[in-house]
Write a protein that holds these residues in place. Sequence first.
Motif, PDB file in Angstrom:
ATOM      1  N   SER A 213       0.984  -1.109   0.046  1.00  0.00           N
ATOM      2  CA  SER A 213      -0.109  -0.021   0.053  1.00  0.00           C
ATOM      3  C   SER A 213       1.001   1.367   0.080  1.00  0.00           C
ATOM      4  CB  SER A 213      -0.960  -0.018   1.190  1.00  0.00           C
ATOM      5  OG  SER A 213      -1.595  -1.194   1.705  1.00  0.00           O
ATOM      6  N   HIS A 214       0.920   2.068  -1.143  1.00  0.00           N
ATOM      7  CA  HIS A 214       1.408   3.381  -0.917  1.00  0.00           C
ATOM      8  C   HIS A 214       0.918   4.330   0.051  1.00  0.00           C
ATOM      9  CE1 HIS A 214       3.148   7.308  -2.401  1.00  0.00           C
ATOM     10  NE2 HIS A 214       3.870   6.446  -3.280  1.00  0.00           N
ATOM     11  N   VAL A 215       1.807   4.741   0.677  1.00  0.00           N
ATOM     12  CA  VAL A 215       1.461   5.608   1.770  1.00  0.00           C
ATOM     13  C   VAL A 215       0.448   6.699   1.514  1.00  0.00           C
ATOM     14  CG1 VAL A 215       3.334   7.234   1.626  1.00  0.00           C
ATOM     15  CG2 VAL A 215       2.193   6.898   3.796  1.00  0.00           C
ATOM     16  N   ASP A 216       0.506   7.297   0.413  1.00  0.00           N
ATOM     17  CA  ASP A 216      -0.497   8.373  -0.283  1.00  0.00           C
ATOM     18  C   ASP A 216      -1.568   7.863  -0.563  1.00  0.00           C
ATOM     19  OD1 ASP A 216       1.427  10.398   0.484  1.00  0.00           O
ATOM     20  OD2 ASP A 216       2.243  10.183  -1.520  1.00  0.00           O
ATOM     21  N   ASP A 217      -1.767   6.597  -0.988  1.00  0.00           N
ATOM     22  CA  ASP A 217      -3.118   5.972  -1.301  1.00  0.00           C
ATOM     23  C   ASP A 217      -3.863   5.557   0.041  1.00  0.00           C
ATOM     24  OD1 ASP A 217      -2.474   6.204  -3.968  1.00  0.00           O
ATOM     25  OD2 ASP A 217      -1.676   4.171  -3.728  1.00  0.00           O
ATOM     26  N   VAL A 218      -3.000   5.246   1.077  1.00  0.00           N
ATOM     27  CA  VAL A 218      -3.494   4.972   2.330  1.00  0.00           C
ATOM     28  C   VAL A 218      -4.044   6.212   3.070  1.00  0.00           C
ATOM     29  CG1 VAL A 218      -3.133   4.117   4.639  1.00  0.00           C
ATOM     30  CG2 VAL A 218      -2.066   2.931   2.683  1.00  0.00           C
ATOM     31  N   VAL A 219      -3.494   7.360   2.743  1.00  0.00           N
ATOM     32  CA  VAL A 219      -3.822   8.638   3.538  1.00  0.00           C
ATOM     33  C   VAL A 219      -5.216   8.938   2.794  1.00  0.00           C
ATOM     34  CG1 VAL A 219      -3.272  11.128   3.338  1.00  0.00           C
ATOM     35  CG2 VAL A 219      -1.513   9.727   4.113  1.00  0.00           C
ATOM     36  N   GLU A 220      -5.328   8.901   1.476  1.00  0.00           N
ATOM     37  CA  GLU A 220      -6.438   9.051   0.857  1.00  0.00           C
ATOM     38  C   GLU A 220      -7.643   8.090   1.289  1.00  0.00           C
ATOM     39  OE1 GLU A 220      -7.281  11.544  -1.386  1.00  0.00           O
ATOM     40  OE2 GLU A 220      -5.068  12.429  -0.698  1.00  0.00           O
ATOM     41  N   GLY A 221      -7.193   6.827   1.493  1.00  0.00           N
ATOM     42  CA  GLY A 221      -8.389   6.011   1.869  1.00  0.00           C
ATOM     43  C   GLY A 221      -8.677   6.450   3.411  1.00  0.00           C
ATOM     44  N   HIS A 222      -7.700   6.970   4.355  1.00  0.00           N
ATOM     45  CA  HIS A 222      -8.416   7.372   5.687  1.00  0.00           C
ATOM     46  C   HIS A 222      -9.429   8.389   5.351  1.00  0.00           C
ATOM     47  CE1 HIS A 222      -5.255   5.035   7.343  1.00  0.00           C
ATOM     48  NE2 HIS A 222      -5.742   5.363   8.475  1.00  0.00           N
ATOM     49  N   ILE A 223      -9.116   9.346   4.700  1.00  0.00           N
ATOM     50  CA  ILE A 223      -9.877  10.589   4.407  1.00  0.00           C
ATOM     51  C   ILE A 223     -11.430  10.071   3.638  1.00  0.00           C
ATOM     52  CG2 ILE A 223      -9.901  12.732   3.120  1.00  0.00           C
ATOM     53  CD1 ILE A 223      -7.207  13.331   3.476  1.00  0.00           C
ATOM     54  N   ALA A 224     -11.012   9.210   2.847  1.00  0.00           N
ATOM     55  CA  ALA A 224     -12.500   8.757   2.264  1.00  0.00           C
ATOM     56  C   ALA A 224     -13.153   8.010   3.218  1.00  0.00           C
ATOM     57  CB  ALA A 224     -12.239   7.811   1.130  1.00  0.00           C
ATOM     58  N   ALA A 225     -12.395   7.247   4.357  1.00  0.00           N
ATOM     59  CA  ALA A 225     -13.304   6.732   5.162  1.00  0.00           C
ATOM     60  C   ALA A 225     -13.973   7.647   6.147  1.00  0.00           C
ATOM     61  CB  ALA A 225     -12.327   5.641   5.935  1.00  0.00           C
ATOM     62  N   MET A 226     -13.280   8.736   6.271  1.00  0.00           N
ATOM     63  CA  MET A 226     -13.898  10.098   7.271  1.00  0.00           C
ATOM     64  C   MET A 226     -15.333  10.370   6.672  1.00  0.00           C
ATOM     65  SD  MET A 226     -12.187  13.705   7.952  1.00  0.00           S
ATOM     66  CE  MET A 226     -12.323  14.065   6.257  1.00  0.00           C
ATOM     67  N   GLU A 227     -14.974  10.530   5.193  1.00  0.00           N
ATOM     68  CA  GLU A 227     -16.224  11.087   4.513  1.00  0.00           C
ATOM     69  C   GLU A 227     -17.112  10.267   4.025  1.00  0.00           C
ATOM     70  OE1 GLU A 227     -13.455  14.604   2.165  1.00  0.00           O
ATOM     71  OE2 GLU A 227     -13.954  12.809   1.200  1.00  0.00           O
ATOM     72  N   GLY A 228     -16.905   9.080   3.820  1.00  0.00           N
ATOM     73  CA  GLY A 228     -18.059   8.241   3.616  1.00  0.00           C
ATOM     74  C   GLY A 228     -18.045   6.814   4.031  1.00  0.00           C
ATOM     75  N   GLY A 229     -17.044   6.313   4.950  1.00  0.00           N
ATOM     76  CA  GLY A 229     -17.061   5.039   5.579  1.00  0.00           C
ATOM     77  C   GLY A 229     -18.316   4.880   6.462  1.00  0.00           C
ATOM     78  N   GLN A 230     -18.752   3.600   6.451  1.00  0.00           N
ATOM     79  CA  GLN A 230     -19.970   3.400   7.552  1.00  0.00           C
ATOM     80  C   GLN A 230     -19.390   3.145   8.854  1.00  0.00           C
ATOM     81  OE1 GLN A 230     -23.135   4.295   6.733  1.00  0.00           O
ATOM     82  NE2 GLN A 230     -22.170   4.910   4.992  1.00  0.00           N
ATOM     83  N   PRO A 231     -19.844   3.562  10.102  1.00  0.00           N
ATOM     84  CA  PRO A 231     -19.338   3.017  11.253  1.00  0.00           C
ATOM     85  C   PRO A 231     -19.528   1.702  11.416  1.00  0.00           C
ATOM     86  CG  PRO A 231     -20.438   5.095  11.536  1.00  0.00           C
ATOM     87  CD  PRO A 231     -20.541   4.708  10.164  1.00  0.00           C
ATOM     88  N   GLY A 232     -18.533   0.912  12.027  1.00  0.00           N
ATOM     89  CA  GLY A 232     -18.534  -0.508  12.409  1.00  0.00           C
ATOM     90  C   GLY A 232     -18.312  -1.490  10.951  1.00  0.00           C
ATOM     91  N   GLU A 233     -18.209  -0.735   9.896  1.00  0.00           N
ATOM     92  CA  GLU A 233     -17.823  -1.538   8.707  1.00  0.00           C
ATOM     93  C   GLU A 233     -16.035  -1.589   8.549  1.00  0.00           C
ATOM     94  OE1 GLU A 233     -19.418  -3.371   6.311  1.00  0.00           O
ATOM     95  OE2 GLU A 233     -21.290  -3.129   7.593  1.00  0.00           O
TER      96      GLU A 233
END
Length: 338
Positions: A213-233
């Motif tokens: 996992s490229h670190v910047d992709d993981v960062v983008e994934g974290h931000i996407a989880a903040m914006e659209g991730g469902q709690p508990g998923e």
Amino acid sequence: MKKKILVTGASGYLGGRLCHALVNRGYSVRAFVRRSSDVSTLPAAGDDFELFSGDVTDYPSLLAAFSGCHIVFHSAALVEPWLPDPSCFFTVNVEGLRNVIQAYKQTDMVEKIVYTSSFFALGPTDGGCVADENQVHHEKFFCTEYERSKVEADKIALQAGSDGVPIVPVYPGVIYGPGKITAGNVFARLIIERFNWRLPGYIGHGNDRYSFSHVDDVVEGHIAAMEGGQPGERYLLTGENASFNDVFDLAAIITKTNKPRFCIPMWVIEAYGWISVLFSRITGKLPLLSPPTVYVLKHQWAYSCEKAKRELGYNPRSLKAGLEEVLPWLKNSGLIKY
């Protein structure tokens, strides 16, 4: 009103780049760091970025850091394959998460917690399978105490989600990319060893598979989880599945250098690991390779990130594309030559 975001582990490899990305997007960020942390690579203090001293194991300081924050990224973790005192992993990785959840319960502004777990929490994928978020660690064995602690913390995170805590666990693979050369960037450390000929051959026979996992992709994934991730998923923020032999071959092609010409038997690497641990106990300097690292290398760790792609818009780059960025960075930093 601009959202205030708390980032624990902000001085770490992932946490630091997350802070930069959030500030660049216009968020107000509070970086939770220990007083002894190196903060030289973090954004400059200002209206949208502040440092807050404390420790996830020190509950009063953590609770104070929560004040006024709407989102919490809990990326603080002790990331090492081996430590002289293994209880430290549980103190930081397990009790630290418990403290985060308790602090959430004592505040009334936090809307979501994005928790950085690890692919280790899901367990190995021996047998050639590619696992997804439905995999549960078998707990028959643990390669490292770090792995054991992340499995225990994962249970706490999932239970909290079931109890109504708005927590979104994300699971990066082997994180790599430019940035701090820390225990969280073991990929870069192995590349450095390879190009400096301290690791002259392939590691074993190349049967291992990791999800890189490229670190910047993981960062983008974290931000996407903040914006659209469902709690508990659960969301796997992994990438291309490949062996370290593939990594070394790709690195040779990109740099136009020779590929390794032989394989170093795992028993040799394990013996080196034991010797490294012995020297570590004498010198106090943590080893690059230790027996737990070798145990990890003896298993498969291949995962699918299709759920994150589908639900979060996660878009990881190929390993080749990532290496084409990392290798010149290592060279320009004076860490490798080719």
